[in-house]
Design a protein around this motif. Structure first.
Motif, PDB file in Angstrom:
ATOM      1  N   ARG A 196       3.598  17.052 -12.373  1.00  0.00           N
ATOM      2  CA  ARG A 196       2.602  18.352 -12.714  1.00  0.00           C
ATOM      3  C   ARG A 196       2.379  19.045 -11.857  1.00  0.00           C
ATOM      4  N   TRP A 197       3.002  19.117 -10.750  1.00  0.00           N
ATOM      5  CA  TRP A 197       2.656  20.101  -9.886  1.00  0.00           C
ATOM      6  C   TRP A 197       3.237  21.702 -10.058  1.00  0.00           C
ATOM      7  N   ARG A 198       2.323  22.481  -9.957  1.00  0.00           N
ATOM      8  CA  ARG A 198       2.650  23.865 -10.680  1.00  0.00           C
ATOM      9  C   ARG A 198       3.860  24.398  -9.991  1.00  0.00           C
ATOM     10  N   LEU A 211       0.734  -1.198   0.036  1.00  0.00           N
ATOM     11  CA  LEU A 211       0.082  -0.048   0.165  1.00  0.00           C
ATOM     12  C   LEU A 211       0.822   1.019   0.029  1.00  0.00           C
ATOM     13  N   VAL A 212       1.774   1.263   0.709  1.00  0.00           N
ATOM     14  CA  VAL A 212       2.775   2.402   0.938  1.00  0.00           C
ATOM     15  C   VAL A 212       3.570   2.673  -0.361  1.00  0.00           C
ATOM     16  N   THR A 213       4.047   1.734  -1.090  1.00  0.00           N
ATOM     17  CA  THR A 213       4.734   1.877  -2.219  1.00  0.00           C
ATOM     18  C   THR A 213       3.868   2.082  -3.428  1.00  0.00           C
ATOM     19  N   TYR A 214       2.558   1.383  -3.404  1.00  0.00           N
ATOM     20  CA  TYR A 214       1.318   1.927  -4.296  1.00  0.00           C
ATOM     21  C   TYR A 214       1.226   3.523  -4.374  1.00  0.00           C
ATOM     22  N   ALA A 215       1.125   3.946  -3.233  1.00  0.00           N
ATOM     23  CA  ALA A 215       0.739   5.343  -2.906  1.00  0.00           C
ATOM     24  C   ALA A 215       1.739   6.190  -3.530  1.00  0.00           C
ATOM     25  N   PHE A 216       3.066   5.620  -3.335  1.00  0.00           N
ATOM     26  CA  PHE A 216       4.175   6.261  -3.878  1.00  0.00           C
ATOM     27  C   PHE A 216       4.182   6.576  -5.215  1.00  0.00           C
ATOM     28  N   ALA A 217       3.861   5.253  -5.961  1.00  0.00           N
ATOM     29  CA  ALA A 217       4.034   5.072  -7.497  1.00  0.00           C
ATOM     30  C   ALA A 217       2.767   6.046  -7.970  1.00  0.00           C
ATOM     31  N   ILE A 218       1.507   6.090  -7.382  1.00  0.00           N
ATOM     32  CA  ILE A 218       0.520   6.792  -8.015  1.00  0.00           C
ATOM     33  C   ILE A 218       0.875   8.373  -7.851  1.00  0.00           C
ATOM     34  N   ALA A 219       1.407   8.824  -6.826  1.00  0.00           N
ATOM     35  CA  ALA A 219       1.611  10.119  -6.328  1.00  0.00           C
ATOM     36  C   ALA A 219       2.786  10.662  -7.356  1.00  0.00           C
ATOM     37  N   PHE A 220       3.609  10.103  -7.662  1.00  0.00           N
ATOM     38  CA  PHE A 220       4.944  10.264  -8.379  1.00  0.00           C
ATOM     39  C   PHE A 220       4.545  11.256  -9.749  1.00  0.00           C
ATOM     40  N   PRO A 221       3.730  10.588 -10.769  1.00  0.00           N
ATOM     41  CA  PRO A 221       3.327  11.145 -12.012  1.00  0.00           C
ATOM     42  C   PRO A 221       2.608  12.501 -11.592  1.00  0.00           C
ATOM     43  N   GLN A 222       1.825  12.591 -10.403  1.00  0.00           N
ATOM     44  CA  GLN A 222       1.185  13.602 -10.180  1.00  0.00           C
ATOM     45  C   GLN A 222       2.224  14.824  -9.644  1.00  0.00           C
ATOM     46  N   LEU A 223       2.844  14.316  -8.945  1.00  0.00           N
ATOM     47  CA  LEU A 223       3.895  15.432  -8.409  1.00  0.00           C
ATOM     48  C   LEU A 223       4.892  16.185  -9.696  1.00  0.00           C
ATOM     49  N   PHE A 232      15.800   6.976 -25.159  1.00  0.00           N
ATOM     50  CA  PHE A 232      14.616   7.532 -25.668  1.00  0.00           C
ATOM     51  C   PHE A 232      14.585   9.064 -25.948  1.00  0.00           C
ATOM     52  N   GLY A 233      15.642   9.744 -25.101  1.00  0.00           N
ATOM     53  CA  GLY A 233      15.602  11.159 -25.499  1.00  0.00           C
ATOM     54  C   GLY A 233      14.379  12.070 -24.722  1.00  0.00           C
ATOM     55  N   PHE A 234      13.506  11.422 -24.093  1.00  0.00           N
ATOM     56  CA  PHE A 234      12.377  12.168 -23.435  1.00  0.00           C
ATOM     57  C   PHE A 234      11.932  11.536 -22.057  1.00  0.00           C
ATOM     58  N   VAL A 235      11.615  12.468 -21.286  1.00  0.00           N
ATOM     59  CA  VAL A 235      10.912  12.004 -19.927  1.00  0.00           C
ATOM     60  C   VAL A 235       9.485  12.722 -19.805  1.00  0.00           C
ATOM     61  N   GLY A 236       8.481  12.036 -19.453  1.00  0.00           N
ATOM     62  CA  GLY A 236       7.156  12.705 -19.143  1.00  0.00           C
ATOM     63  C   GLY A 236       6.476  12.046 -18.004  1.00  0.00           C
ATOM     64  N   PRO A 237       5.765  12.671 -17.575  1.00  0.00           N
ATOM     65  CA  PRO A 237       4.853  12.003 -16.194  1.00  0.00           C
ATOM     66  C   PRO A 237       4.027  10.799 -16.830  1.00  0.00           C
ATOM     67  N   ILE A 277       6.642  23.164  -9.109  1.00  0.00           N
ATOM     68  CA  ILE A 277       8.055  22.502  -9.647  1.00  0.00           C
ATOM     69  C   ILE A 277       7.791  22.391 -11.239  1.00  0.00           C
ATOM     70  N   GLU A 278       6.716  22.438 -11.695  1.00  0.00           N
ATOM     71  CA  GLU A 278       6.781  22.253 -13.342  1.00  0.00           C
ATOM     72  C   GLU A 278       7.756  23.193 -14.049  1.00  0.00           C
ATOM     73  N   GLN A 279       8.144  24.255 -13.545  1.00  0.00           N
ATOM     74  CA  GLN A 279       9.267  24.856 -14.410  1.00  0.00           C
ATOM     75  C   GLN A 279      10.502  24.039 -14.537  1.00  0.00           C
ATOM     76  N   TRP A 280      10.778  23.194 -13.469  1.00  0.00           N
ATOM     77  CA  TRP A 280      11.851  22.094 -13.559  1.00  0.00           C
ATOM     78  C   TRP A 280      11.552  20.811 -14.063  1.00  0.00           C
ATOM     79  N   THR A 281      10.341  20.225 -14.007  1.00  0.00           N
ATOM     80  CA  THR A 281      10.129  19.101 -14.334  1.00  0.00           C
ATOM     81  C   THR A 281       9.386  19.112 -15.814  1.00  0.00           C
ATOM     82  N   GLY A 282       9.095  20.226 -16.204  1.00  0.00           N
ATOM     83  CA  GLY A 282       8.435  20.257 -17.743  1.00  0.00           C
ATOM     84  C   GLY A 282       6.966  20.281 -17.622  1.00  0.00           C
ATOM     85  N   GLY A 283       6.427  19.972 -16.464  1.00  0.00           N
ATOM     86  CA  GLY A 283       4.919  19.722 -16.359  1.00  0.00           C
ATOM     87  C   GLY A 283       4.311  18.207 -17.102  1.00  0.00           C
ATOM     88  N   VAL A 284       3.256  18.874 -17.792  1.00  0.00           N
ATOM     89  CA  VAL A 284       2.702  17.519 -18.387  1.00  0.00           C
ATOM     90  C   VAL A 284       3.200  17.483 -19.770  1.00  0.00           C
TER      91      VAL A 284
END
Length: 312
Positions: A122-124, A108-120, A224-229, A126-133
């Motif tokens: 997209r967080w406004r 359950l703990v690791t499932y929550a982490f895996a689900i939350a990571f893509p949403q993190l 692959f030259g790309f990372v995305g949520p 830090i999206e200037q660093w991660t590129g957002g969506v």
């Protein structure tokens, strides 16, 4: 056996110069899968834990390399140092929280982490660093010589890291720390009675696994030259668990077999049609887990032992 493995890696490296780039690209991805699965062998097979966090750890390695190239002037190869450090720190934190609990709670703990990571990602804030969506693009590191194409250099790097990772993992598994992890896996109460700090040992196993998975994520992002949520969703975690079970949970050789399985087995079912291929893929996975509880590595070991007995 070390000589055999060394000769095998050298022969495999030589094949990279005999095959076309698109085939080398696919074997590179299989090697990257194998690196990630080695981390899961240590985490799940040796220390007896359960995790769905591997997709997030894979993404941390990929995003670490991408953000390094996009926001700093450091060379791209610095990602090979940053990714395992980030994976180690994150894995240790997850292990400290989840490792002291039962397998259900770990799931359950690791499932929550895996689900939350893509949403993190997209967080406004830090999206200037991660590129957002939109994610981030990154350039492949320049090969050291013009004689090497990007695909061949990626394969040689992945193969070298895979070989070094196997050597380190083998030494860890057969060391005092490895015996402590197996003792904690087999009987937690008995391990604590012998002076083993089970939560700390499990957190360390999670940290080491995180380093393996993150460096695999870095190599995959370069390839692959790309990372995305969307690239690091929950399905990726399940896919890695399938590869671990099919290859063999307690075998480093099983990690290699699992990596080859994840890369090439979908091609076997893809030609049967989109609707039927997924069904056959699932059925064959279930059948393999029932028929080979110790994975392909265990089945091959039993076959070799049987042939040895039958030999006159």
């Amino acid at each position: 056996m070390r000589t055999v493995w060394t000769m095998g890696f050298v022969a495999t490296a030589a094949l990279a110069f005999c095959l076309p780039d698109f085939i080398v690209f696919r074997f590179t991805q299989a090697a990257i899968w194998a690196i990630a699965l080695m981390g899961l062998v240590i985490l799940c097979g040796i220390s007896g834990q359960f995790s769905f966090a591997q997709a997030a750890l894979f993404g941390i390695g990929g995003y670490g390399a991408a953000m390094l190239g996009a926001h700093t002037s450091l060379p791209a190869y610095a990602g090979l140092l940053l990714a395992p450090l980030l994976g180690f720190a994150t894995g240790y934190g997850v292990g400290r929280v989840a490792g002291r609990h039962s397998l259900w709670t770990q799931a359950l703990v690791t499932y929550a982490f895996a689900i939350a990571f893509p949403q993190l990602l997209r967080w406004r804030l830090i999206e200037q660093w991660t590129g957002g969506v939109q994610g981030l693009y990154l350039d492949f590191p320049t090969p050291p010589t013009d004689l090497l194409s990007n695909d061949r250099w990626a394969f040689l790097m992945s193969l070298a890291i895979l070989g070094a990772g196997m050597w380190l993992a083998h030494n860890l598994i057969h060391s005092r720390s490895g015996r402590a992890l197996r003792a904690a896996r087999d009987n937690e109460v008995s391990a604590e009675a012998q002076g083993i700090r089970v939560p700390q040992a499990r957190a360390l196993a999670s940290a080491i696994a995180g380093a393996y998975i993150a460096i695999a994520g870095c190599l995959s992002a370069w390839q692959f030259g790309f990372v995305g949520p969307g690239s690091y969703n929950f399905a990726l975690s399940v896919q890695m668990l399938f590869g671990l079970v099919i290859g063999g949970m307690q075998s480093l050789a099983g990690a290699i077999l699992g990596g080859l399985f994840l890369q090439f087995f979908p091609d076997v079912t893809a030609g049967l049609g989109k609707g039927f291929s997924a069904l056959l893929y699932g059925v064959l996975l279930i059948a393999a887990m029932v028929a080979m509880p110790s994975g392909l590595a265990g089945a091959l070991a039993r076959l070799a032992a049987w042939l040895k007995i039958r030999r006159p």
